[in-house]
Design a protein around this motif. Structure first.
Motif, PDB file in Angstrom:
ATOM      1  N   GLY A  32      50.471  54.847  40.270  1.00 24.97           N
ATOM      2  CA  GLY A  32      51.799  54.744  39.373  1.00 24.97           C
ATOM      3  C   GLY A  32      51.816  53.105  39.121  1.00 24.97           C
ATOM      4  O   GLY A  32      50.919  52.358  39.189  1.00 24.97           O
ATOM      5  N   ASP A  33      53.051  52.501  39.250  1.00 23.24           N
ATOM      6  CA  ASP A  33      53.392  51.066  38.963  1.00 23.24           C
ATOM      7  C   ASP A  33      53.156  50.256  40.255  1.00 23.24           C
ATOM      8  O   ASP A  33      53.750  50.423  41.375  1.00 23.24           O
ATOM      9  N   ASP A  34      51.892  49.739  40.446  1.00 25.72           N
ATOM     10  CA  ASP A  34      51.817  48.721  41.506  1.00 25.72           C
ATOM     11  C   ASP A  34      52.219  47.466  41.415  1.00 25.72           C
ATOM     12  O   ASP A  34      51.803  46.595  40.808  1.00 25.72           O
ATOM     13  N   SER A  37      49.492  44.253  42.224  1.00 23.52           N
ATOM     14  CA  SER A  37      48.502  44.063  41.475  1.00 23.52           C
ATOM     15  C   SER A  37      49.310  43.889  40.103  1.00 23.52           C
ATOM     16  O   SER A  37      48.556  43.282  39.018  1.00 23.52           O
ATOM     17  N   GLY A  38      50.456  44.420  39.743  1.00 20.37           N
ATOM     18  CA  GLY A  38      51.097  44.375  38.665  1.00 20.37           C
ATOM     19  C   GLY A  38      50.598  45.305  37.431  1.00 20.37           C
ATOM     20  O   GLY A  38      50.865  45.272  36.269  1.00 20.37           O
ATOM     21  N   GLU A 157      38.058  49.850  38.862  1.00 15.74           N
ATOM     22  CA  GLU A 157      38.254  48.394  39.180  1.00 15.74           C
ATOM     23  C   GLU A 157      37.110  47.578  39.630  1.00 15.74           C
ATOM     24  O   GLU A 157      37.356  46.751  40.301  1.00 15.74           O
ATOM     25  N   ASP A 158      36.001  48.231  39.689  1.00 18.43           N
ATOM     26  CA  ASP A 158      34.772  47.579  40.255  1.00 18.43           C
ATOM     27  C   ASP A 158      35.045  47.349  41.726  1.00 18.43           C
ATOM     28  O   ASP A 158      34.852  46.246  42.199  1.00 18.43           O
ATOM     29  N   GLU A 159      35.782  48.326  42.355  1.00 18.87           N
ATOM     30  CA  GLU A 159      36.018  47.942  43.851  1.00 18.87           C
ATOM     31  C   GLU A 159      35.077  49.139  44.748  1.00 18.87           C
ATOM     32  O   GLU A 159      34.409  49.851  44.252  1.00 18.87           O
TER      33      GLU A 159
END
Length: 284
Positions: A32-34, A37-38, A157-159
């Protein structure tokens, strides 16, 4: 205290109903809205729903209910080894090939398995028995669901590393009273979390899909000519077609596995001895 292995709690060879849930790492709002990280990750809820629809169509497991929130999700699942036992060797192999496909279409959906792929599994008794066992296993359902969500989110997210904080949790539901209480808990979860004011606005939940399907039935019944023209194919357009039917009538429902004629779900057996209207009245 040592945790029990899943196979010691849920045997894929027996019918069982379970409340299953999992949570993202550190309870971050990765669906959802994190605030950290915004970013907004609501699209990942759609990923999970798409996977649930795909798994409900191929696994020997009934999806009774679900709710997807911003940092965790709930599922109510019923294993159906009796239905899996009624499938031919070729169907078992084909279903597994669609769950774990060797090839995909340009849009990313699984390609229809080829005859050599099916024969590779169906022609090996040891491999076939293993796959038949997996198709009614909660562990394999959750393993593939969490794995695919994690891999896709990390790639986005390239994580790297863990996405869910731990292995999934599961509680066995042993009677109708516990199943009814759990269904109400799952379906009211978004309202309890102040995410949605009503069941109709509870996005990414099974109860919203059942309500939309009921509303669709009412609308189509008002146009009998159109409903007759569409015929039995109309059922495949229902928003809840991949969910197990809600109502069970022990006096008139057929005895046995009762596999679904639709390719969208495992069986036709309901799980609560009440109608949708009675169930919604109970939730109110």
């Amino acid at each position: 205290m040592v945790r029990l292995a899943r196979c010691e709690v849920f045997d894929p060879d027996e019918v069982a109903v379970a409340h299953v849930w999992n949570r993202t790492c550190r309870r971050c709002f990765l669906f959802g809205d994190d605030s950290v990280s915004g970013k907004n990750f609501d699209l990942r809820k759609v990923w999970i729903e798409d996977l649930l629809q795909h798994f409900a169509a191929e696994f020997g497991i009934d999806l009774l209910g679900f709710a997807i929130l911003s940092n965790h999700f709930h599922l109510i699942l019923r294993t159906r080894p009796d239905v899996v036992a009624s499938w031919s060797d070729e169907e078992v192999a084909a279903r597994w090939c669609r769950i774990c496909p060797h090839n995909r279409k340009p849009d990313g959906s699984p390609a229809e398995p080829t005859k050599p792929e099916i024969r590779f599994i169906a022609g090996c008794p040891v491999k076939l028995a293993e796959i038949r066992h997996r198709l009614s296993s909660l562990s394999w359902w959750m393993r593939l669901l969490c794995q695919r969500v994690s891999m896709r989110a990390n790639a986005e997210e390239d994580e790297s590393g863990r996405f869910f904080q731990d292995r999934y949790k599961a509680t066995r539901l042993v009677d109708e009273a516990s199943l009814l209480a759990c269904s109400a808990y799952v379906d009211l979860n978004l309202i309890r979390a102040a995410i949605a004011p009503t069941l109709e606005t509870s996005d990414h939940t099974s109860v919203q899909r059942r309500i939309k399907a009921a509303q669709q039935d009412v609308a189509q019944s008002q146009d009998a000519t159109q409903a007759l023209k569409e015929g039995p194919e109309r059922q495949t357009k229902r928003p809840d077609v991949f969910l197990s039917p809600l109502t069970i009538d022990e006096a008139s429902d057929p005895i046995g596995p009762d596999p679904s004629p639709l390719r969208d779900r495992c069986s036709e057996k309901g799980f609560l001895a009440m109608s949708l209207a009675d169930y919604l009245e109970l939730l109110d």
